[in-house]
Design a protein around this motif. Structure first.
Motif, PDB file in Angstrom:
ATOM      1  N   GLN A 156       0.833  -1.206   0.000  1.00 62.11           N
ATOM      2  CA  GLN A 156       0.000   0.000   0.000  1.00 62.11           C
ATOM      3  C   GLN A 156       0.865   1.253   0.000  1.00 62.11           C
ATOM      4  O   GLN A 156       2.047   1.233   0.359  1.00 62.11           O
ATOM      5  CB  GLN A 156      -0.953   0.005   1.186  1.00 62.11           C
ATOM      6  N   VAL A 194       2.273   4.525   1.338  1.00 59.69           N
ATOM      7  CA  VAL A 194       2.541   5.183   2.620  1.00 59.69           C
ATOM      8  C   VAL A 194       3.562   6.281   2.355  1.00 59.69           C
ATOM      9  O   VAL A 194       4.659   6.008   1.854  1.00 59.69           O
ATOM     10  CB  VAL A 194       3.100   4.189   3.672  1.00 59.69           C
ATOM     11  N   VAL A 248       3.308  -5.273   2.693  1.00 63.82           N
ATOM     12  CA  VAL A 248       2.700  -5.637   3.976  1.00 63.82           C
ATOM     13  C   VAL A 248       3.461  -6.844   4.528  1.00 63.82           C
ATOM     14  O   VAL A 248       3.742  -7.783   3.776  1.00 63.82           O
ATOM     15  CB  VAL A 248       1.204  -5.996   3.773  1.00 63.82           C
ATOM     16  N   GLU A 302      -0.442   1.318  12.651  1.00 64.70           N
ATOM     17  CA  GLU A 302      -0.071   2.263  11.583  1.00 64.70           C
ATOM     18  C   GLU A 302      -0.450   1.705  10.208  1.00 64.70           C
ATOM     19  O   GLU A 302      -0.941   2.439   9.347  1.00 64.70           O
ATOM     20  CB  GLU A 302       1.433   2.560  11.649  1.00 64.70           C
ATOM     21  N   ILE A 303      -0.210   0.401  10.015  1.00 61.79           N
ATOM     22  CA  ILE A 303      -0.581  -0.238   8.741  1.00 61.79           C
ATOM     23  C   ILE A 303      -2.100  -0.165   8.556  1.00 61.79           C
ATOM     24  O   ILE A 303      -2.592   0.167   7.477  1.00 61.79           O
ATOM     25  CB  ILE A 303      -0.093  -1.703   8.718  1.00 61.79           C
ATOM     26  N   GLU A 304      -2.842  -0.454   9.641  1.00 60.48           N
ATOM     27  CA  GLU A 304      -4.301  -0.447   9.561  1.00 60.48           C
ATOM     28  C   GLU A 304      -4.834   0.953   9.264  1.00 60.48           C
ATOM     29  O   GLU A 304      -5.713   1.120   8.402  1.00 60.48           O
ATOM     30  CB  GLU A 304      -4.887  -0.981  10.871  1.00 60.48           C
TER      31      GLU A 304
END
Length: 240
Positions: free
Chosen positions: A20, A22, A29, A82-84
Protein backbone atom coordinates in the motif's frame (compact mmCIF):
# COMPACT_ATOMS: atom_id res chain seq x y z
CA UNK A 1 -12.09 -15.23 -10.99
CA UNK A 2 -14.74 -15.34 -13.68
CA UNK A 3 -14.05 -13.47 -16.87
CA UNK A 4 -16.91 -11.09 -17.57
CA UNK A 5 -16.66 -9.63 -21.09
CA UNK A 6 -12.94 -9.07 -20.69
CA UNK A 7 -13.41 -7.77 -17.14
CA UNK A 8 -12.52 -9.94 -14.15
CA UNK A 9 -15.03 -9.93 -11.31
CA UNK A 10 -13.64 -8.59 -8.03
CA UNK A 11 -16.77 -9.28 -5.93
CA UNK A 12 -17.67 -12.26 -3.76
CA UNK A 13 -14.07 -13.27 -3.01
CA UNK A 14 -11.50 -12.46 -0.36
CA UNK A 15 -8.50 -10.28 -1.25
CA UNK A 16 -5.35 -10.07 0.87
CA UNK A 17 -3.34 -6.83 0.92
CA UNK A 18 0.24 -7.18 -0.33
CA UNK A 19 1.29 -3.52 -0.54
CA UNK A 20 0.00 0.00 0.00
CA UNK A 21 0.90 3.64 -0.47
CA UNK A 22 2.54 5.18 2.62
CA UNK A 23 4.09 8.67 2.44
CA UNK A 24 4.20 8.54 -1.35
CA UNK A 25 5.79 5.09 -1.65
CA UNK A 26 4.38 1.58 -2.13
CA UNK A 27 5.28 -0.39 0.99
CA UNK A 28 4.91 -4.20 1.24
CA UNK A 29 2.70 -5.64 3.98
CA UNK A 30 4.53 -8.00 6.40
CA UNK A 31 3.88 -11.59 5.27
CA UNK A 32 2.24 -12.85 8.44
CA UNK A 33 -0.14 -9.88 8.71
CA UNK A 34 -3.47 -10.58 7.05
CA UNK A 35 -5.25 -7.44 5.86
CA UNK A 36 -8.33 -8.53 3.95
CA UNK A 37 -11.10 -7.08 1.79
CA UNK A 38 -14.33 -8.70 0.60
CA UNK A 39 -16.93 -6.92 -1.53
CA UNK A 40 -20.40 -8.32 -2.10
CA UNK A 41 -23.70 -6.64 -2.95
CA UNK A 42 -22.61 -3.12 -1.97
CA UNK A 43 -21.27 -4.24 1.42
CA UNK A 44 -17.51 -4.45 2.01
CA UNK A 45 -15.37 -5.44 4.95
CA UNK A 46 -12.64 -7.66 6.32
CA UNK A 47 -9.78 -7.24 8.77
CA UNK A 48 -7.40 -4.31 8.81
CA UNK A 49 -4.63 -6.32 10.46
CA UNK A 50 -6.00 -5.69 13.97
CA UNK A 51 -9.67 -4.76 13.77
CA UNK A 52 -12.61 -6.10 11.80
CA UNK A 53 -14.02 -3.32 9.62
CA UNK A 54 -17.07 -2.70 7.48
CA UNK A 55 -18.01 -0.16 4.83
CA UNK A 56 -20.13 0.23 1.71
CA UNK A 57 -18.97 0.47 -1.90
CA UNK A 58 -20.19 1.48 -5.33
CA UNK A 59 -18.88 -0.23 -8.45
CA UNK A 60 -19.50 1.05 -11.97
CA UNK A 61 -17.32 -0.42 -14.71
CA UNK A 62 -13.78 0.20 -13.50
CA UNK A 63 -14.88 2.99 -11.16
CA UNK A 64 -14.96 2.01 -7.48
CA UNK A 65 -15.58 4.05 -4.35
CA UNK A 66 -15.92 3.20 -0.66
CA UNK A 67 -18.08 4.82 2.02
CA UNK A 68 -16.93 5.71 5.55
CA UNK A 69 -15.14 2.86 7.36
CA UNK A 70 -16.43 1.58 10.71
CA UNK A 71 -14.40 -0.90 12.76
CA UNK A 72 -14.04 -2.69 16.08
CA UNK A 73 -11.85 -0.88 18.61
CA UNK A 74 -9.11 -3.32 19.59
CA UNK A 75 -5.62 -1.96 20.20
CA UNK A 76 -2.62 -3.72 18.68
CA UNK A 77 1.09 -2.90 18.67
CA UNK A 78 1.89 0.47 17.03
CA UNK A 79 3.40 -0.90 13.77
CA UNK A 80 0.21 -2.89 13.08
CA UNK A 81 -2.02 0.05 14.01
CA UNK A 82 -0.07 2.26 11.58
CA UNK A 83 -0.58 -0.24 8.74
CA UNK A 84 -4.30 -0.45 9.56
CA UNK A 85 -4.79 3.33 9.74
CA UNK A 86 -2.98 3.77 6.41
CA UNK A 87 -5.17 1.04 4.89
CA UNK A 88 -8.41 2.67 6.08
CA UNK A 89 -7.21 6.07 4.83
CA UNK A 90 -6.23 4.62 1.43
CA UNK A 91 -9.65 2.95 1.06
CA UNK A 92 -11.20 6.40 1.38
CA UNK A 93 -9.17 7.63 -1.62
CA UNK A 94 -10.05 4.77 -3.98
CA UNK A 95 -11.63 5.83 -7.30
CA UNK A 96 -10.93 2.87 -9.62
CA UNK A 97 -9.60 -0.66 -9.84
CA UNK A 98 -7.55 -2.90 -12.13
CA UNK A 99 -7.65 -6.69 -11.89
CA UNK A 100 -6.00 -9.58 -13.66
CA UNK A 101 -8.17 -12.15 -11.90
CA UNK A 102 -5.76 -13.24 -9.17
CA UNK A 103 -4.38 -9.77 -8.40
CA UNK A 104 -6.11 -6.44 -7.91
CA UNK A 105 -4.92 -2.85 -7.63
CA UNK A 106 -7.03 0.00 -6.25
CA UNK A 107 -6.21 3.43 -7.67
CA UNK A 108 -6.89 7.04 -6.73
CA UNK A 109 -8.59 9.62 -8.97
CA UNK A 110 -5.24 10.48 -10.59
CA UNK A 111 -4.73 6.83 -11.55
CA UNK A 112 -1.94 6.23 -9.01
CA UNK A 113 -1.77 2.92 -7.15
CA UNK A 114 -3.00 3.01 -3.53
CA UNK A 115 -3.49 -0.65 -2.62
CA UNK A 116 -2.35 -3.96 -4.12
CA UNK A 117 -3.99 -7.32 -3.33
CA UNK A 118 -3.63 -11.02 -4.10
CA UNK A 119 -6.66 -13.31 -4.26
CA UNK A 120 -6.86 -15.33 -1.03
CA UNK A 121 -6.58 -19.10 -1.47
CA UNK A 122 -9.97 -20.81 -1.54
CA UNK A 123 -10.95 -21.97 1.93
CA UNK A 124 -11.09 -25.71 2.56
CA UNK A 125 -10.91 -28.09 5.51
CA UNK A 126 -8.68 -30.33 3.40
CA UNK A 127 -5.12 -30.25 4.65
CA UNK A 128 -2.91 -30.83 7.65
CA UNK A 129 -3.66 -28.94 10.87
CA UNK A 130 -2.36 -28.55 14.43
CA UNK A 131 -4.69 -27.62 17.31
CA UNK A 132 -4.40 -24.12 18.77
CA UNK A 133 -7.40 -24.26 21.11
CA UNK A 134 -9.83 -26.99 22.22
CA UNK A 135 -13.21 -26.59 23.96
CA UNK A 136 -12.94 -27.91 27.52
CA UNK A 137 -16.58 -28.99 27.61
CA UNK A 138 -17.60 -26.27 30.04
CA UNK A 139 -17.91 -23.52 27.46
CA UNK A 140 -14.29 -22.37 27.27
CA UNK A 141 -11.69 -22.88 24.57
CA UNK A 142 -8.36 -23.58 26.22
CA UNK A 143 -4.78 -23.98 25.15
CA UNK A 144 -2.03 -25.61 27.18
CA UNK A 145 1.40 -27.12 26.59
CA UNK A 146 -0.19 -30.31 25.19
CA UNK A 147 -2.63 -28.61 22.77
CA UNK A 148 -0.13 -28.49 19.83
CA UNK A 149 0.36 -32.29 20.16
CA UNK A 150 -3.18 -32.70 18.80
CA UNK A 151 -3.24 -32.86 14.99
CA UNK A 152 -5.77 -33.44 12.22
CA UNK A 153 -5.41 -34.38 8.58
CA UNK A 154 -8.60 -33.99 6.54
CA UNK A 155 -8.02 -35.69 3.20
CA UNK A 156 -9.94 -35.18 -0.03
CA UNK A 157 -11.60 -38.62 0.16
CA UNK A 158 -13.40 -37.84 3.45
CA UNK A 159 -10.98 -39.50 5.82
CA UNK A 160 -9.85 -37.75 9.02
CA UNK A 161 -6.78 -38.91 10.91
CA UNK A 162 -4.22 -37.49 13.28
CA UNK A 163 -2.85 -37.65 16.82
CA UNK A 164 -5.04 -36.96 19.86
CA UNK A 165 -2.05 -35.89 21.94
CA UNK A 166 -0.96 -39.45 22.58
CA UNK A 167 -2.66 -41.93 20.26
CA UNK A 168 -3.24 -42.00 16.54
CA UNK A 169 -6.93 -41.77 15.64
CA UNK A 170 -8.95 -42.38 12.51
CA UNK A 171 -12.51 -41.57 11.42
CA UNK A 172 -14.41 -40.11 8.46
CA UNK A 173 -16.08 -36.77 7.79
CA UNK A 174 -18.53 -35.18 5.37
CA UNK A 175 -18.63 -31.54 4.28
CA UNK A 176 -21.58 -29.84 2.60
CA UNK A 177 -21.00 -26.14 2.04
CA UNK A 178 -19.97 -24.79 5.45
CA UNK A 179 -21.51 -27.76 7.28
CA UNK A 180 -19.36 -30.60 8.60
CA UNK A 181 -20.25 -33.95 10.19
CA UNK A 182 -17.55 -36.08 11.82
CA UNK A 183 -18.41 -39.78 12.23
CA UNK A 184 -18.70 -40.80 15.89
CA UNK A 185 -16.93 -44.12 15.24
CA UNK A 186 -13.42 -42.87 16.05
CA UNK A 187 -10.80 -45.63 16.08
CA UNK A 188 -7.53 -45.05 17.92
CA UNK A 189 -4.39 -46.84 18.99
CA UNK A 190 -4.30 -47.90 22.65
CA UNK A 191 -1.00 -46.61 23.98
CA UNK A 192 -0.94 -45.44 27.58
CA UNK A 193 -0.26 -41.71 27.77
CA UNK A 194 2.55 -40.28 29.90
CA UNK A 195 0.32 -37.81 31.74
CA UNK A 196 -3.37 -38.00 32.79
CA UNK A 197 -3.74 -34.43 31.47
CA UNK A 198 -3.13 -35.76 27.95
CA UNK A 199 -5.91 -38.35 28.40
CA UNK A 200 -8.24 -35.57 29.52
CA UNK A 201 -7.28 -33.40 26.54
CA UNK A 202 -7.90 -36.33 24.15
CA UNK A 203 -11.41 -36.83 25.54
CA UNK A 204 -12.15 -33.09 25.27
CA UNK A 205 -10.87 -33.12 21.70
CA UNK A 206 -13.05 -36.05 20.63
CA UNK A 207 -16.10 -34.44 22.28
CA UNK A 208 -15.33 -31.15 20.50
CA UNK A 209 -14.97 -32.87 17.11
CA UNK A 210 -18.31 -34.65 17.51
CA UNK A 211 -20.07 -31.45 18.63
CA UNK A 212 -18.85 -29.59 15.54
CA UNK A 213 -21.39 -28.90 12.80
CA UNK A 214 -19.86 -25.97 10.86
CA UNK A 215 -16.39 -25.06 9.64
CA UNK A 216 -14.75 -21.85 8.43
CA UNK A 217 -11.25 -20.66 7.58
CA UNK A 218 -10.53 -17.08 8.64
CA UNK A 219 -8.35 -14.55 6.82
CA UNK A 220 -5.30 -15.67 8.81
CA UNK A 221 -5.74 -19.24 7.54
CA UNK A 222 -6.95 -20.74 10.84
CA UNK A 223 -9.61 -23.47 10.66
CA UNK A 224 -12.46 -23.11 13.17
CA UNK A 225 -15.00 -25.83 13.97
CA UNK A 226 -18.18 -24.66 15.73
CA UNK A 227 -21.34 -26.29 17.12
CA UNK A 228 -24.98 -25.53 16.24
CA UNK A 229 -25.01 -22.60 18.65
CA UNK A 230 -21.93 -21.04 17.07
CA UNK A 231 -19.65 -21.93 19.99
CA UNK A 232 -16.04 -22.56 19.00
CA UNK A 233 -15.06 -26.21 19.50
CA UNK A 234 -11.59 -26.44 17.97
CA UNK A 235 -9.29 -23.90 16.34
CA UNK A 236 -6.50 -25.30 14.17
CA UNK A 237 -3.50 -23.65 12.56
CA UNK A 238 -2.17 -24.97 9.25
CA UNK A 239 0.82 -27.28 9.76
CA UNK A 240 3.92 -25.35 8.70
Amino acid sequence: GEELVGVYSIEGMTWLLTGQLVDGEMVPVPERLNVSLTMDGGEAGGNGGCNDYFTSYELDGFELGFGPVGSTLKACVPPIMEIEQAFFANLGQVAAYQSGGIQMALLDAAGDFLLEFDLAPEASVVGSWVAQGINNGTGGVESNAYTPTVTAVFDESGELSGVDGCNNYFTTYEVDGDSIAIAPEIASTMMACADPAIDELSQQYYAALLASTTWSVDASGSLELRDDGGSLQVRFLPTE
